[in-house]
Design a protein around this motif. Structure first.
Motif, PDB file in Angstrom:
ATOM      1  N   GLY A  43     -10.420   7.652  11.000  1.00  0.00           N
ATOM      2  CA  GLY A  43      -9.916   6.365  11.575  1.00  0.00           C
ATOM      3  C   GLY A  43      -8.492   5.985  10.748  1.00  0.00           C
ATOM      4  O   GLY A  43      -7.604   5.403  11.604  1.00  0.00           O
ATOM      5  N   THR A  44      -8.519   5.992   9.460  1.00  0.00           N
ATOM      6  CA  THR A  44      -7.200   5.867   9.032  1.00  0.00           C
ATOM      7  C   THR A  44      -6.284   6.529   9.484  1.00  0.00           C
ATOM      8  O   THR A  44      -4.942   6.059   9.335  1.00  0.00           O
ATOM      9  CB  THR A  44      -7.418   6.027   7.201  1.00  0.00           C
ATOM     10  OG1 THR A  44      -8.466   5.203   6.865  1.00  0.00           O
ATOM     11  CG2 THR A  44      -6.260   5.338   6.680  1.00  0.00           C
ATOM     12  N   ALA A  45      -6.269   8.140   9.439  1.00  0.00           N
ATOM     13  CA  ALA A  45      -5.116   8.766   9.853  1.00  0.00           C
ATOM     14  C   ALA A  45      -4.731   8.642  11.258  1.00  0.00           C
ATOM     15  O   ALA A  45      -3.370   8.770  11.601  1.00  0.00           O
ATOM     16  CB  ALA A  45      -5.764  10.222   9.785  1.00  0.00           C
ATOM     17  N   ALA A  46      -5.618   7.950  12.058  1.00  0.00           N
ATOM     18  CA  ALA A  46      -5.249   7.756  13.624  1.00  0.00           C
ATOM     19  C   ALA A  46      -4.441   6.672  13.456  1.00  0.00           C
ATOM     20  O   ALA A  46      -3.223   6.577  14.413  1.00  0.00           O
ATOM     21  CB  ALA A  46      -6.657   7.162  14.449  1.00  0.00           C
ATOM     22  N   SER A  47      -4.681   5.702  12.490  1.00  0.00           N
ATOM     23  CA  SER A  47      -3.541   4.663  12.333  1.00  0.00           C
ATOM     24  C   SER A  47      -2.455   4.762  11.860  1.00  0.00           C
ATOM     25  O   SER A  47      -1.269   4.527  12.078  1.00  0.00           O
ATOM     26  CB  SER A  47      -4.302   3.383  11.571  1.00  0.00           C
ATOM     27  OG  SER A  47      -5.592   3.111  11.923  1.00  0.00           O
ATOM     28  N   LEU A  48      -2.227   5.611  10.853  1.00  0.00           N
ATOM     29  CA  LEU A  48      -1.065   6.081   9.938  1.00  0.00           C
ATOM     30  C   LEU A  48      -0.320   7.381  10.299  1.00  0.00           C
ATOM     31  O   LEU A  48       0.699   7.593  10.094  1.00  0.00           O
ATOM     32  CB  LEU A  48      -1.531   5.921   8.553  1.00  0.00           C
ATOM     33  CG  LEU A  48      -2.090   4.710   7.909  1.00  0.00           C
ATOM     34  CD1 LEU A  48      -2.518   4.885   6.763  1.00  0.00           C
ATOM     35  CD2 LEU A  48      -1.174   3.622   8.190  1.00  0.00           C
ATOM     36  N   VAL A  49      -1.028   8.367  10.800  1.00  0.00           N
ATOM     37  CA  VAL A  49      -0.339   9.960  10.995  1.00  0.00           C
ATOM     38  C   VAL A  49      -0.579  10.233  12.408  1.00  0.00           C
ATOM     39  O   VAL A  49       0.449  10.877  13.034  1.00  0.00           O
ATOM     40  CB  VAL A  49      -0.998  10.846  10.143  1.00  0.00           C
ATOM     41  CG1 VAL A  49      -0.674  12.161  10.160  1.00  0.00           C
ATOM     42  CG2 VAL A  49      -1.133  10.318   8.479  1.00  0.00           C
ATOM     43  N   PHE A  50      -1.892  10.302  12.806  1.00  0.00           N
ATOM     44  CA  PHE A  50      -2.069  11.093  14.347  1.00  0.00           C
ATOM     45  C   PHE A  50      -1.120  10.388  15.351  1.00  0.00           C
ATOM     46  O   PHE A  50      -0.689  11.075  16.270  1.00  0.00           O
ATOM     47  CB  PHE A  50      -3.494  11.130  14.573  1.00  0.00           C
ATOM     48  CG  PHE A  50      -4.465  11.629  13.724  1.00  0.00           C
ATOM     49  CD1 PHE A  50      -3.784  12.938  12.741  1.00  0.00           C
ATOM     50  CD2 PHE A  50      -5.745  11.332  13.409  1.00  0.00           C
ATOM     51  CE1 PHE A  50      -4.451  13.627  12.169  1.00  0.00           C
ATOM     52  CE2 PHE A  50      -6.501  12.152  12.626  1.00  0.00           C
ATOM     53  CZ  PHE A  50      -5.844  13.342  11.847  1.00  0.00           C
ATOM     54  N   SER A 179     -10.131   5.708   1.690  1.00  0.00           N
ATOM     55  CA  SER A 179      -9.274   4.928   1.634  1.00  0.00           C
ATOM     56  C   SER A 179      -8.423   4.983   0.259  1.00  0.00           C
ATOM     57  O   SER A 179      -6.969   4.866   0.348  1.00  0.00           O
ATOM     58  CB  SER A 179      -9.499   3.549   1.583  1.00  0.00           C
ATOM     59  OG  SER A 179     -10.080   3.171   2.738  1.00  0.00           O
ATOM     60  N   GLY A 180      -8.922   5.604  -0.864  1.00  0.00           N
ATOM     61  CA  GLY A 180      -8.359   5.894  -1.891  1.00  0.00           C
ATOM     62  C   GLY A 180      -7.567   7.172  -1.855  1.00  0.00           C
ATOM     63  O   GLY A 180      -6.436   7.083  -2.379  1.00  0.00           O
ATOM     64  N   ALA A 181      -8.048   8.100  -1.055  1.00  0.00           N
ATOM     65  CA  ALA A 181      -7.311   9.315  -0.967  1.00  0.00           C
ATOM     66  C   ALA A 181      -6.035   9.046  -0.274  1.00  0.00           C
ATOM     67  O   ALA A 181      -5.113   9.590  -0.641  1.00  0.00           O
ATOM     68  CB  ALA A 181      -8.095  10.314  -0.339  1.00  0.00           C
ATOM     69  N   PHE A 182      -6.044   8.257   0.772  1.00  0.00           N
ATOM     70  CA  PHE A 182      -4.912   7.869   1.628  1.00  0.00           C
ATOM     71  C   PHE A 182      -4.070   7.225   0.759  1.00  0.00           C
ATOM     72  O   PHE A 182      -2.908   7.219   0.969  1.00  0.00           O
ATOM     73  CB  PHE A 182      -5.439   7.641   3.241  1.00  0.00           C
ATOM     74  CG  PHE A 182      -5.008   8.446   4.051  1.00  0.00           C
ATOM     75  CD1 PHE A 182      -3.770   8.477   4.708  1.00  0.00           C
ATOM     76  CD2 PHE A 182      -6.112   9.036   4.515  1.00  0.00           C
ATOM     77  CE1 PHE A 182      -3.695   9.387   5.562  1.00  0.00           C
ATOM     78  CE2 PHE A 182      -5.822   9.882   5.736  1.00  0.00           C
ATOM     79  CZ  PHE A 182      -4.658  10.329   6.195  1.00  0.00           C
ATOM     80  N   LEU A 183      -4.551   6.034   0.079  1.00  0.00           N
ATOM     81  CA  LEU A 183      -3.591   5.424  -0.583  1.00  0.00           C
ATOM     82  C   LEU A 183      -2.781   6.088  -1.640  1.00  0.00           C
ATOM     83  O   LEU A 183      -1.735   5.908  -2.046  1.00  0.00           O
ATOM     84  CB  LEU A 183      -4.472   4.320  -1.422  1.00  0.00           C
ATOM     85  CG  LEU A 183      -3.723   3.525  -2.340  1.00  0.00           C
ATOM     86  CD1 LEU A 183      -2.556   2.681  -1.442  1.00  0.00           C
ATOM     87  CD2 LEU A 183      -4.791   2.426  -2.882  1.00  0.00           C
ATOM     88  N   ALA A 184      -3.603   7.265  -2.162  1.00  0.00           N
ATOM     89  CA  ALA A 184      -2.890   7.999  -3.060  1.00  0.00           C
ATOM     90  C   ALA A 184      -1.825   8.866  -2.651  1.00  0.00           C
ATOM     91  O   ALA A 184      -0.605   8.950  -3.127  1.00  0.00           O
ATOM     92  CB  ALA A 184      -3.901   8.733  -4.101  1.00  0.00           C
ATOM     93  N   THR A 269     -10.302  -0.186  10.698  1.00  0.00           N
ATOM     94  CA  THR A 269      -9.262   0.700  11.322  1.00  0.00           C
ATOM     95  C   THR A 269      -8.294  -0.161  12.341  1.00  0.00           C
ATOM     96  O   THR A 269      -7.125   0.272  12.471  1.00  0.00           O
ATOM     97  CB  THR A 269     -10.307   1.615  12.418  1.00  0.00           C
ATOM     98  OG1 THR A 269     -11.020   2.340  11.519  1.00  0.00           O
ATOM     99  CG2 THR A 269      -9.114   2.550  13.079  1.00  0.00           C
ATOM    100  N   PHE A 270      -8.746  -0.999  13.195  1.00  0.00           N
ATOM    101  CA  PHE A 270      -7.822  -1.970  13.827  1.00  0.00           C
ATOM    102  C   PHE A 270      -7.054  -2.733  12.910  1.00  0.00           C
ATOM    103  O   PHE A 270      -5.910  -2.941  13.422  1.00  0.00           O
ATOM    104  CB  PHE A 270      -8.712  -2.760  14.867  1.00  0.00           C
ATOM    105  CG  PHE A 270      -7.733  -3.780  15.486  1.00  0.00           C
ATOM    106  CD1 PHE A 270      -6.920  -3.502  16.608  1.00  0.00           C
ATOM    107  CD2 PHE A 270      -7.912  -5.188  15.092  1.00  0.00           C
ATOM    108  CE1 PHE A 270      -6.106  -4.544  17.063  1.00  0.00           C
ATOM    109  CE2 PHE A 270      -6.918  -6.042  15.543  1.00  0.00           C
ATOM    110  CZ  PHE A 270      -6.079  -5.808  16.563  1.00  0.00           C
ATOM    111  N   MET A 271      -7.621  -3.377  12.038  1.00  0.00           N
ATOM    112  CA  MET A 271      -6.951  -4.151  11.121  1.00  0.00           C
ATOM    113  C   MET A 271      -5.642  -3.506  10.469  1.00  0.00           C
ATOM    114  O   MET A 271      -4.740  -4.053  10.362  1.00  0.00           O
ATOM    115  CB  MET A 271      -7.961  -4.973   9.877  1.00  0.00           C
ATOM    116  CG  MET A 271      -6.941  -6.232   9.441  1.00  0.00           C
ATOM    117  SD  MET A 271      -7.301  -7.559  10.661  1.00  0.00           S
ATOM    118  CE  MET A 271      -8.835  -8.022  10.182  1.00  0.00           C
ATOM    119  N   ILE A 272      -5.846  -2.173  10.030  1.00  0.00           N
ATOM    120  CA  ILE A 272      -4.585  -1.620   9.537  1.00  0.00           C
ATOM    121  C   ILE A 272      -3.593  -1.582  10.642  1.00  0.00           C
ATOM    122  O   ILE A 272      -2.556  -1.608  10.279  1.00  0.00           O
ATOM    123  CB  ILE A 272      -5.211  -0.108   8.958  1.00  0.00           C
ATOM    124  CG1 ILE A 272      -6.302  -0.354   7.880  1.00  0.00           C
ATOM    125  CG2 ILE A 272      -4.189   0.698   8.734  1.00  0.00           C
ATOM    126  CD1 ILE A 272      -6.731   0.913   7.380  1.00  0.00           C
TER     127      ILE A 272
END
Length: 448
Positions: A43-50, A179-184, A269-272
């Motif tokens: 979900g995080t990757a969908a917002s930031l990468v994919f 989230s911690g992994a993606f934040l890093a 996910t949406f909020m990001i």
């Protein structure tokens, strides 16, 4: 084949029930933590990468919608997993099935981290991504239902709320890890992040899988399932039997779960995507807010799990649903200020309140189905809600565009999810408690 269900909940002689219940609950927690780590990671990757690395379009909104569509595919696949692994869990065993699901989740997630992007292999990149997301969804479809079933069937009656909430605690822990992994990795230079940095959190699923698998192998099978095998009382066709005998429970169970899953993806996910794309907020701020919310969620789940033991899961579901509905507009209003402190406060508040009803899910759902249908029934109920939940970020994005990029539409969506869950919690309290009575070995557990 006999149609009755066993009414005892005891382990073999020489096994400490309390110690085994704690071990099973911890194993359920670790397995679901891996499950949600992998799912939230996507979900995080969908917002930031994919959205920009796997889909070729110059329109950011279209790219985000496409990425969220693949996000939704995983949820659409989950009922398939519920059917496949639910039948396996009700006929072959809860423990064996959970070993299969956790291995499948970990391997698929690692493969996502190895995928080439659109720039490398063209249209094959989103096709492969969607295919792996489909497999991930199938595996996840059989994971949570089995984990919570095993935890509840091992738990002492008077402590069922605290043990049943352990799989749910895997959700915020998975969020913290993802989230911690993606934040890093987001702290890396953009070139490094885009080329290899985003892959590291996905590849980290392999060592996490090793830990989860080691724990799963060491736990005992459900005592209720063992007794069903001895009495030859397992269901021949669990899926058909659930629809024929427990359809009302299936619908109520799906409704009680809707806020905990769909609302969560709306506020995370949406909020990001909304914060970075519409409000222009830094992605590290939103990831930090998600981390803070996940940490608070753990405390909320622990407290609400104890509350379930006092007033019943149905009542806790009602309280959580109504509280989330009341807070929906304030949550978005806080984020809309763009003030860092208020943004974090809004996301933390939203997650904390929807987690109240989520804490009751294990007790509520397992009490809706008899033991011979429980794995299948719980898995199907949770994953029917998950199908709807998977489209929540995409629906919220559409409402955002329809409402001239204001948060009114998404806020109303959160209100709707909350009220459906509150109503379902009320209906759960009106259900006959035959399954809850079976779980307690003949003692009725009120307020399912």
């Amino acid at each position: 084949m006999a149609d009755h269900a066993p009414t005892t909940n005891h382990l073999p002689d020489g096994v400490d029930e309390g110690a085994e219940a704690r071990k099973v609950a911890f194993g359920a927690f670790v397995g679901t933590a891996l499950e949600w780590y992998d799912f939230f990671l996507y979900g995080t990757a969908a917002s930031l990468v994919f959205n920009h690395m796997f889909f070729a379009t110059d329109d950011p909104l279209v790219a985000t919608m496409a990425a969220f569509a693949t996000f939704a595919v995983g949820f659409v696949a989950r009922p398939i997993g519920a059917i496949l692994f639910g039948q396996m869990g009700d006929r072959v065993g809860r423990k064996r099935t959970l070993i299969v699901t956790v291995v499948m989740i970990g391997v698929v997630t690692a493969l996502i981290g190895l995928l080439p992007t659109y720039a490398t292999i063209g249209v094959a990149a989103p096709v492969l991504l969607t295919s792996l997301r489909l497999l991930q969804g199938i595996a996840v479809g059989g994971e949570w239902g089995g984990a919570v079933t095993l935890a509840v069937e091992h738990a002492p009656v008077e402590k069922r709320g605290r043990y049943a909430v352990m799989p749910q605690i895997g959700s915020p822990v998975g969020t913290l890890l993802s989230s911690g992994a993606f934040l890093a990795v987001s702290l890396l230079p953009k070139e490094s992040f885009d080329s290899w940095g985003w892959r590291l959190p996905f590849l980290a699923a392999i060592p996490l899988l090793g830990i989860a698998l080691w724990l799963r192998v060491r736990i005992e099978e459900s005592p209720l399932f063992e007794q069903m095998l001895e009495e030859d009382s397992t269901a021949r066709t669990p899926v058909r039997s659930v629809f024929a005998e427990a359809l009302p429970g299936l619908l109520i169970g799906a409704g009680t779960t809707l806020l905990g899953v769909g609302g969560f993806y709306l506020v995370t996910t949406f909020m990001i995507a909304y914060g970075t794309g519409t409000l222009g907020l830094d992605k590290s701020l939103l990831l930090t807010a998600t981390l803070a919310a996940a940490a608070i969620e753990i405390l909320v789940l622990l407290v609400a799990g104890r509350l379930v033991e006092r007033i019943g899961g149905g009542m806790v579901t009602i309280v959580g649903g109504l509280a989330s509905a009341a807070a929906a507009f304030p949550v978005f209003a806080l984020v809309d200020t763009k003030n860092s402190v208020l943004v974090v406060t809004g996301i933390v508040l939203g997650i904390a309140l929807l987690s109240v009803s989520y804490a009751a899910s294990g007790v509520v759902l397992t009490a809706l189905f008899p033991a011979r249908l429980r794995y299948t029934g719980v898995a199907l109920a949770a994953n029917f809600a998950a199908v709807v939940s998977g489209f929540v970020p995409m629906a919220a994005t559409g409402l955002l565009a329809w409402g001239d990029e204001t948060s009114v539409g998404p806020a109303w969506l959160l209100v709707g999810l909350s009220l459906v869950t509150a109503l379902s919690g009320f209906l759960a309290t009106r259900r006959p408690d035959s399954a809850a009575q079976e779980l307690s070995g003949g003692r009725v557990v009120t307020g399912a």
